[in-house]
Scaffold this motif. Structure first.
Motif, PDB file in Angstrom:
ATOM      1  N   MET A 141      50.253  44.859  50.898  1.00 59.96           N
ATOM      2  CA  MET A 141      49.102  44.729  51.797  1.00 59.96           C
ATOM      3  C   MET A 141      48.884  43.289  52.272  1.00 59.96           C
ATOM      4  SD  MET A 141      46.335  47.130  49.780  1.00 59.96           S
ATOM      5  CE  MET A 141      45.043  46.596  50.890  1.00 59.96           C
ATOM      6  N   ARG A 142      49.645  42.344  51.692  1.00 60.96           N
ATOM      7  CA  ARG A 142      49.462  40.919  52.009  1.00 60.96           C
ATOM      8  C   ARG A 142      48.036  40.453  51.662  1.00 60.96           C
ATOM      9  NH1 ARG A 142      53.378  39.211  55.814  1.00 60.96           N
ATOM     10  NH2 ARG A 142      52.404  37.142  55.617  1.00 60.96           N
ATOM     11  N   TRP A 143      47.522  40.959  50.543  1.00 62.37           N
ATOM     12  CA  TRP A 143      46.188  40.597  50.062  1.00 62.37           C
ATOM     13  C   TRP A 143      46.343  39.467  49.045  1.00 62.37           C
ATOM     14  CZ3 TRP A 143      42.795  44.110  46.442  1.00 62.37           C
ATOM     15  CH2 TRP A 143      41.603  43.424  46.138  1.00 62.37           C
ATOM     16  N   ASN A 144      45.940  38.286  49.426  1.00 61.63           N
ATOM     17  CA  ASN A 144      46.075  37.115  48.570  1.00 61.63           C
ATOM     18  C   ASN A 144      44.889  37.055  47.601  1.00 61.63           C
ATOM     19  OD1 ASN A 144      46.261  34.475  47.471  1.00 61.63           O
ATOM     20  ND2 ASN A 144      47.426  33.818  49.268  1.00 61.63           N
ATOM     21  N   LEU A 145      45.137  37.386  46.339  1.00 56.05           N
ATOM     22  CA  LEU A 145      44.069  37.438  45.348  1.00 56.05           C
ATOM     23  C   LEU A 145      43.492  36.056  45.057  1.00 56.05           C
ATOM     24  CD1 LEU A 145      45.643  39.965  42.810  1.00 56.05           C
ATOM     25  CD2 LEU A 145      43.902  40.428  44.541  1.00 56.05           C
ATOM     26  N   SER A 146      44.323  35.038  45.122  1.00 61.39           N
ATOM     27  CA  SER A 146      43.838  33.679  44.854  1.00 61.39           C
ATOM     28  C   SER A 146      42.848  33.228  45.918  1.00 61.39           C
ATOM     29  CB  SER A 146      45.014  32.706  44.781  1.00 61.39           C
ATOM     30  OG  SER A 146      45.853  33.007  43.687  1.00 61.39           O
ATOM     31  N   VAL A 147      43.135  33.527  47.174  1.00 62.53           N
ATOM     32  CA  VAL A 147      42.205  33.184  48.244  1.00 62.53           C
ATOM     33  C   VAL A 147      40.907  33.961  48.088  1.00 62.53           C
ATOM     34  CG1 VAL A 147      41.831  33.254  50.735  1.00 62.53           C
ATOM     35  CG2 VAL A 147      44.056  32.540  49.826  1.00 62.53           C
ATOM     36  N   SER A 148      40.998  35.238  47.715  1.00 57.64           N
ATOM     37  CA  SER A 148      39.795  36.043  47.494  1.00 57.64           C
ATOM     38  C   SER A 148      38.953  35.468  46.368  1.00 57.64           C
ATOM     39  CB  SER A 148      40.180  37.487  47.172  1.00 57.64           C
ATOM     40  OG  SER A 148      40.860  38.079  48.263  1.00 57.64           O
ATOM     41  N   LEU A 149      39.621  34.984  45.297  1.00 56.74           N
ATOM     42  CA  LEU A 149      38.889  34.369  44.196  1.00 56.74           C
ATOM     43  C   LEU A 149      38.146  33.124  44.673  1.00 56.74           C
ATOM     44  CD1 LEU A 149      38.309  34.041  41.098  1.00 56.74           C
ATOM     45  CD2 LEU A 149      40.354  32.607  41.026  1.00 56.74           C
ATOM     46  N   MET A 150      38.792  32.320  45.501  1.00 55.47           N
ATOM     47  CA  MET A 150      38.148  31.111  46.004  1.00 55.47           C
ATOM     48  C   MET A 150      36.937  31.446  46.871  1.00 55.47           C
ATOM     49  SD  MET A 150      39.615  28.475  44.780  1.00 55.47           S
ATOM     50  CE  MET A 150      41.152  27.898  44.034  1.00 55.47           C
ATOM     51  N   TYR A 151      37.068  32.449  47.725  1.00 54.16           N
ATOM     52  CA  TYR A 151      35.935  32.871  48.544  1.00 54.16           C
ATOM     53  C   TYR A 151      34.779  33.361  47.672  1.00 54.16           C
ATOM     54  CZ  TYR A 151      38.338  32.532  53.047  1.00 54.16           C
ATOM     55  OH  TYR A 151      38.968  32.064  54.166  1.00 54.16           O
ATOM     56  N   PHE A 152      35.123  34.125  46.656  1.00 57.84           N
ATOM     57  CA  PHE A 152      34.098  34.652  45.745  1.00 57.84           C
ATOM     58  C   PHE A 152      33.367  33.511  45.046  1.00 57.84           C
ATOM     59  CE2 PHE A 152      33.132  35.769  41.287  1.00 57.84           C
ATOM     60  CZ  PHE A 152      32.100  36.672  41.506  1.00 57.84           C
ATOM     61  N   TYR A 153      34.102  32.554  44.506  1.00 52.84           N
ATOM     62  CA  TYR A 153      33.493  31.423  43.820  1.00 52.84           C
ATOM     63  C   TYR A 153      32.642  30.591  44.773  1.00 52.84           C
ATOM     64  CZ  TYR A 153      35.949  31.878  39.348  1.00 52.84           C
ATOM     65  OH  TYR A 153      36.395  32.282  38.133  1.00 52.84           O
TER      66      TYR A 153
END
Length: 271
Positions: free
Chosen positions: A254-266
């Motif tokens: 899916m090209r879902w970057n979990l690290s970027v999502s974590l940064m957005y969440f934080y």
């Protein structure tokens, strides 16, 4: 006392002396030997009281545990067995590991604050979230769930020794440390120059770090419960590994970057 002037002891007295010498053997007692079974309340009070006594904490041993959680986690749990033999409990009675873990969270939070360009107030709020919510509160929830499951469904007999809640929380802290280093320290060096982009390699590297972190957490958690006598079918914990790997493959597709999502969440959590 007049032992020096008394005659040679008789056969029966020699047996009694032999029994007395055996009771003072320097060898550790067996796992079933319990000389000071304290209640959970007393154990918790003793543990919390040592938080203000840094001179009584064994930080060198805690650092050794942190190192071996990466390279040989089985050795760490072998020492938990030794504690059970000598102190009649699996759980730590020394908060040095938790103190060092919180210290690591403070250091890595400074790095996160720099990567996320947070202000001073936001950085303090971020640190409070990471320590008290992500580590301690979530850890208490996970430890309680596994504590209930292990005592209710994994024990061989109802009369077997139960798993201590404090030990379940220690297992969480052990399993939490390698993901902390991978996600909150090593990842920061690669985030801006590589992981934060929309390239495929960025998603692959970021999600692979997540895979390694979750794999560490699950495997170390399994080891923690696997060493407890009287527990059966502890390998069921490892069932989560193929599920995590399947999720990893899906995110890559899916090209879902979990690290970027974590940064957005934080970032948006402290706004």
């Amino acid at each position: 006392m007049k032992y020096s002037t008394s005659p040679t002891p008789s056969r029966s007295n020699s047996s009694l002396l032999g029994m007395s010498s055996r009771t003072t053997s320097p060898l550790p007692p067996p796992a079933s030997y319990r000389t000071d079974c304290m209640s959970a309340t007393n154990k918790s009070y003793k543990y919390l009281r040592r938080f203000v006594k840094f001179d009584q904490m064994d930080f060198e041993y805690a650092l050794w545990q942190m190192l071996y959680l990466f390279i040989a986690p089985k050795k760490v749990y072998r020492n938990f067995n030794y504690r059970k033999q000598t102190k009649s409990q699996f759980a730590r009675d020394d908060p040095a590991f938790l103190v060092l873990l919180v210290g690591c969270l403070c250091v890595t939070s400074i790095g996160f604050a720099w990567v996320l360009s947070l202000g001073i107030g936001q950085s303090i709020l971020f640190l409070l979230y990471v320590v008290f919510v992500d580590c301690i509160l979530c850890g208490m929830i996970v430890a309680t769930m596994l504590w209930v499951v292990s005592n209710r469904y994994l024990r061989e007999q109802i009369s077997d020794m139960d798993v201590e809640w404090g030990y379940a929380f220690d297992v969480h802290l052990n399993a939490f440390f390698p993901p902390l280093v991978l996600l909150h320290f090593i990842q920061l060096f690669f985030y801006h120059p590589l992981i934060s982009h929309e390239w495929f390699i960025s998603t692959f590297i970021g999600n692979t770090i997540w895979l390694a972190a979750l794999g560490y957490y699950i495997y170390i958690t399994f080891l923690g419960y696997n060493v407890v006598p009287g527990l059966r079918n502890t390998r069921i914990i490892l069932v989560a590994l193929p599920l995590v790997f399947f999720f990893y493959v899906v995110t890559i597709i899916m090209r879902w970057n979990l690290s970027v999502s974590l940064m957005y969440f934080y970032h948006y959590r402290v706004l």
